[in-house]
Design an enzyme around this catalytic site. Structure first.
Site, PDB file in Angstrom:
ATOM      1  N   ARG A  11       0.755  12.594  -8.777  1.00 21.91           N
ATOM      2  CA  ARG A  11       1.305  11.258  -8.548  1.00 21.91           C
ATOM      3  C   ARG A  11       2.753  11.158  -9.021  1.00 21.91           C
ATOM      4  O   ARG A  11       3.513  10.341  -8.528  1.00 21.91           O
ATOM      5  CB  ARG A  11       0.482  10.208  -9.304  1.00 21.91           C
ATOM      6  CG  ARG A  11      -0.952  10.040  -8.824  1.00 21.91           C
ATOM      7  CD  ARG A  11      -1.576   8.818  -9.508  1.00 21.91           C
ATOM      8  NE  ARG A  11      -3.022   8.769  -9.371  1.00 21.91           N
ATOM      9  CZ  ARG A  11      -3.667   8.274  -8.330  1.00 21.91           C
ATOM     10  NH1 ARG A  11      -2.986   7.816  -7.298  1.00 21.91           N
ATOM     11  NH2 ARG A  11      -4.987   8.244  -8.300  1.00 21.91           N
ATOM     12  N   GLU A  32       0.841  -1.208   0.000  1.00 19.32           N
ATOM     13  CA  GLU A  32       0.000   0.000   0.000  1.00 19.32           C
ATOM     14  C   GLU A  32       0.868   1.247   0.000  1.00 19.32           C
ATOM     15  O   GLU A  32       1.983   1.239   0.542  1.00 19.32           O
ATOM     16  CB  GLU A  32      -0.891   0.014   1.246  1.00 19.32           C
ATOM     17  CG  GLU A  32      -2.195  -0.753   1.095  1.00 19.32           C
ATOM     18  CD  GLU A  32      -3.263   0.053   0.369  1.00 19.32           C
ATOM     19  OE1 GLU A  32      -2.918   1.035  -0.318  1.00 19.32           O
ATOM     20  OE2 GLU A  32      -4.441  -0.292   0.481  1.00 19.32           O
ATOM     21  N   ASP A  33       0.340   2.314  -0.562  1.00 14.91           N
ATOM     22  CA  ASP A  33       1.053   3.588  -0.511  1.00 14.91           C
ATOM     23  C   ASP A  33       0.856   4.273   0.827  1.00 14.91           C
ATOM     24  O   ASP A  33       1.790   4.784   1.426  1.00 14.91           O
ATOM     25  CB  ASP A  33       0.604   4.506  -1.656  1.00 14.91           C
ATOM     26  CG  ASP A  33      -0.916   4.616  -1.756  1.00 14.91           C
ATOM     27  OD1 ASP A  33      -1.622   3.866  -1.050  1.00 14.91           O
ATOM     28  OD2 ASP A  33      -1.391   5.448  -2.544  1.00 14.91           O
ATOM     29  N   ASP A  83      -4.580   5.338   6.127  1.00 18.37           N
ATOM     30  CA  ASP A  83      -5.068   6.346   7.077  1.00 18.37           C
ATOM     31  C   ASP A  83      -6.269   5.802   7.851  1.00 18.37           C
ATOM     32  O   ASP A  83      -6.110   5.295   8.938  1.00 18.37           O
ATOM     33  CB  ASP A  83      -5.326   7.714   6.421  1.00 18.37           C
ATOM     34  CG  ASP A  83      -6.138   7.626   5.148  1.00 18.37           C
ATOM     35  OD1 ASP A  83      -6.781   6.594   4.911  1.00 18.37           O
ATOM     36  OD2 ASP A  83      -6.143   8.607   4.405  1.00 18.37           O
ATOM     37  N   PHE A  99      -2.367  16.408   4.495  1.00 19.61           N
ATOM     38  CA  PHE A  99      -2.730  15.838   3.195  1.00 19.61           C
ATOM     39  C   PHE A  99      -1.499  15.830   2.304  1.00 19.61           C
ATOM     40  O   PHE A  99      -0.981  16.875   1.925  1.00 19.61           O
ATOM     41  CB  PHE A  99      -3.855  16.635   2.544  1.00 19.61           C
ATOM     42  CG  PHE A  99      -4.513  15.875   1.433  1.00 19.61           C
ATOM     43  CD1 PHE A  99      -5.519  14.963   1.699  1.00 19.61           C
ATOM     44  CD2 PHE A  99      -4.121  16.052   0.120  1.00 19.61           C
ATOM     45  CE1 PHE A  99      -6.114  14.239   0.675  1.00 19.61           C
ATOM     46  CE2 PHE A  99      -4.716  15.328  -0.910  1.00 19.61           C
ATOM     47  CZ  PHE A  99      -5.715  14.423  -0.618  1.00 19.61           C
TER      48      PHE A  99
END
Lengths: 219, 188
Positions: free
Chosen positions: B171, B105-106, B109, B158
Site C-alpha cells: 500500500r 474509491e481507489d 473492478d 493485478f
C-alpha cells in the site's frame, strides 16, 4: 419433523458455488440457471441447441456465464454466446472466463483454493447445506426448463431441452457438434444435471441441421 | 505469501508513476471543486485502499468540505461472512443527511463492494451521492454502476501501490504498479 434446510441448487461446478457465495455476501440477488434460450433448430423447427446461462442477476438484468475451463476450450462457448446475442439482442450477458475468476479469487485472497474451483477438478460439488437460502428462481423465459422445485422436501432441477446424439445421449452443452473432450468434462457435467431429454430431441438423427440465424425463430 | 524483502522487487511494471497520479488527482480536484461550488460536500472514503487518494484529493479541492471514513469487510469465503453478518467494520462518524456526498474509491473492478456501499449510503438520505475513483477496471465489471469521476481506466492486471494491496502489503508504494505474477501464483 426437522426444520427444512435452506434451498440451494446443486451447482455443477465449485466455481459457481463460490460465485454464489460472493454474490450472497454482497447482497446481490441471483438465480441459478433460471432460463434456457433455444439457439438452434432443425428444419422441423425442433430445438436442437440451447443455452442456459449460469446466473441471472435480476437487479442488474444481467446473465452471467461462468467458465473456468482453459481458454482454448472456451471457443464453443464463445460461439454459443455470439449466437445468443444475435438471436436475443435485448438480453445482457457477461461471460466470466477462467482468468476473470482467477482475478476474483486473487482479489479476495482465495488463491489457495483456486485449483479446487477451476477446470475439471471443480466439477460437481456436493450441496452446501449451511449456505444461505437461494433466491427463488423465476419462471423460465422461453422454454419450460430448469426451475428449481421442491417436491416432498427434495430439491430437484428439472431438465432443460437439449440436443441429443444418435444414441439418445444429451449433446455436450446442448451442442450437436460438440466434440467429447478427452477429459469428458462437458459430458460429465451436463450428463449429471440434464439426464432427461425430450422425446423430440432424443429422436433427432445424428448430424441434425441447425437453422441459420436468419431463419431461426425462438419458440 | 512469497513477497521479497525488497518492496520494489515484486513489481513487474510501473503502471502509473507518482507524477502522473499527482497530475490526475489535481485535475480531479479542480473538476470536483467546480462542480460542488456552493454546496455542502462530504467526501467519504473507504478504508484502507482509498487512504492515499483521499488524502491527496481532498487537498486539491478548494472547498470547505467534510470528510468521513468507512471500512467494509471483504469477502473471504468463511461461513461467518457468507451469513452476511460481517459488513460495515467502521461506519460513518456523522450524519450525511442532506449532504452532497462523494464516495472516494481507489479502484472499481467488479463493482460488488461499491454496489453494496451505494445502497447503504442512499439509506442515509444524502442530498446527492456520486462516485469518484482513481482507477477503473471496466473489463471486470459485474455490477454496472455509473461512475462520475474516473482518474484512469486500467487494463485487467493485478495492481498494487498508492493504497492498493496484495495481502495487506504494497500500500505504501508511491506509484501504481503491476504485481509480478510469481508473487501471487506461488502464494499460500
Amino acid at each position: 419433523m426437522s426444520a427444512a434446510a435452506p434451498l440451494r441448487p446443486s451447482f455443477a461446478h465449485a466455481s459457481e458455488a463460490e460465485l454464489a457465495r460472493i454474490l450472497d455476501f454482497y447482497e446481490v440477488q441471483w438465480r441459478y440457471e433460471p432460463d434456457t434460450y433455444p439457439i438452434g433448430w432443425n428444419l422441423d423447427g425442433d430445438v436442437v441447441e440451447s443455452f442456459s446461462p449460469d446466473f441471472y442477476l435480476p437487479d442488474m438484468e444481467l446473465y452471467v456465464e461462468l467458465t473456468t475451463l482453459k481458454q482454448k476450450l472456451v471457443r464453443k462457448k464463445n460461439r454459443k454466446l455470439r449466437r445468443l446475442r444475435q438471436l436475443y439482442p435485448d438480453i445482457r450477458i457477461k461471460l466470466f472466463y477462467a482468468r476473470d475468476f482467477r482475478m476474483l479469487m486473487l482479489k479476495f485472497g482465495r488463491m489457495a483454493l483456486l485449483d479446487d474451483m477451476t477446470g475439471t477438478t471443480g466439477q460437481s460439488t456436493p450441496p452446501r447445506p449451511h449456505d444461505p437460502a437461494v433466491s427463488a428462481p423465476k419462471a423460465p423465459v422461453l422454454t419450460p426448463t430448469p426451475a428449481l422445485t421442491t417436491v416432498a422436501g427434495e430439491t430437484t432441477v428439472p431438465d432443460p431441452v437439449v440436443g441429443a446424439d444418435a444414441a439418445g445421449r444429451p449433446a455436450a452443452d446442448g451442442e450437436p457438434d460438440a466434440p467429447r473432450d478427452p477429459m469428458g468434462v462437458r459430458r460429465r457435467r451436463r450428463g449429471r444435471r440434464r439426464r432427461r431429454v425430450t422425446a423430440d430431441a432424443a429422436a433427432l438423427p445424428a448430424g441434425t441441421l441447425v437453422a441459420p440465424v436468419n431463419d431461426a425463430r425462438p419458440a | 505469501m512469497t513477497h521479497t524483502a525488497d518492496l520494489h522487487a515484486d513489481i513487474g511494471e510501473v503502471l502509473l508513476s507518482e507524477e502522473v497520479i499527482a497530475a490526475k488527482v489535481a485535475e480531479l480536484g479542480r473538476r470536483i471543486g467546480a462542480d460542488y461550488a456552493g454546496r455542502n460536500l462530504t467526501l467519504v472514503s473507504v478504508l484502507k485502499g482509498s487512504l492515499p487518494f483521499m488524502a491527496d484529493l481532498m487537498r486539491q479541492i478548494a472547498l470547505p468540505l467534510r470528510i468521513d471514513l468507512m471500512e467494509v469487510s471483504s469477502y473471504g469465503g468463511t461461513s461467518t461472512e457468507s451469513s452476511g453478518l460481517v459488513r460495515i467494520m467502521k461506519d460513518l462518524s456523522a450524519s450525511i443527511a442532506d449532504e452532497d456526498v462523494l464516495l472516494v474509491e481507489d479502484i472499481i473492478d467488479t463493482g460488488l463492494t461499491l454496489n453494496y456501499l451505494m445502497r447503504y449510503l442512499r439509506g442515509k438520505n444524502p442530498a446527492s451521492l456520486k462516485i469518484c475513483t482513481l482507477l477503473d477496471k471496466p473489463a471486470r465489471r459485474l455490477v454496472e454502476i455509473p461512475v462520475d469521476y474516473v482518474g484512469f481506466e486500467i487494463p485487467d492486471q493485478f495492481v498494487v501501490g498508492y493504497g492498493l494491496d496484495y495481502g495487506e502489503r504494497y500500500r505504501n508504494l508511491r506509484f501504481v504498479g503491476v504485481l509480478r505474477p510469481e508473487v501471487y501464483s506461488t502464494a499460500d
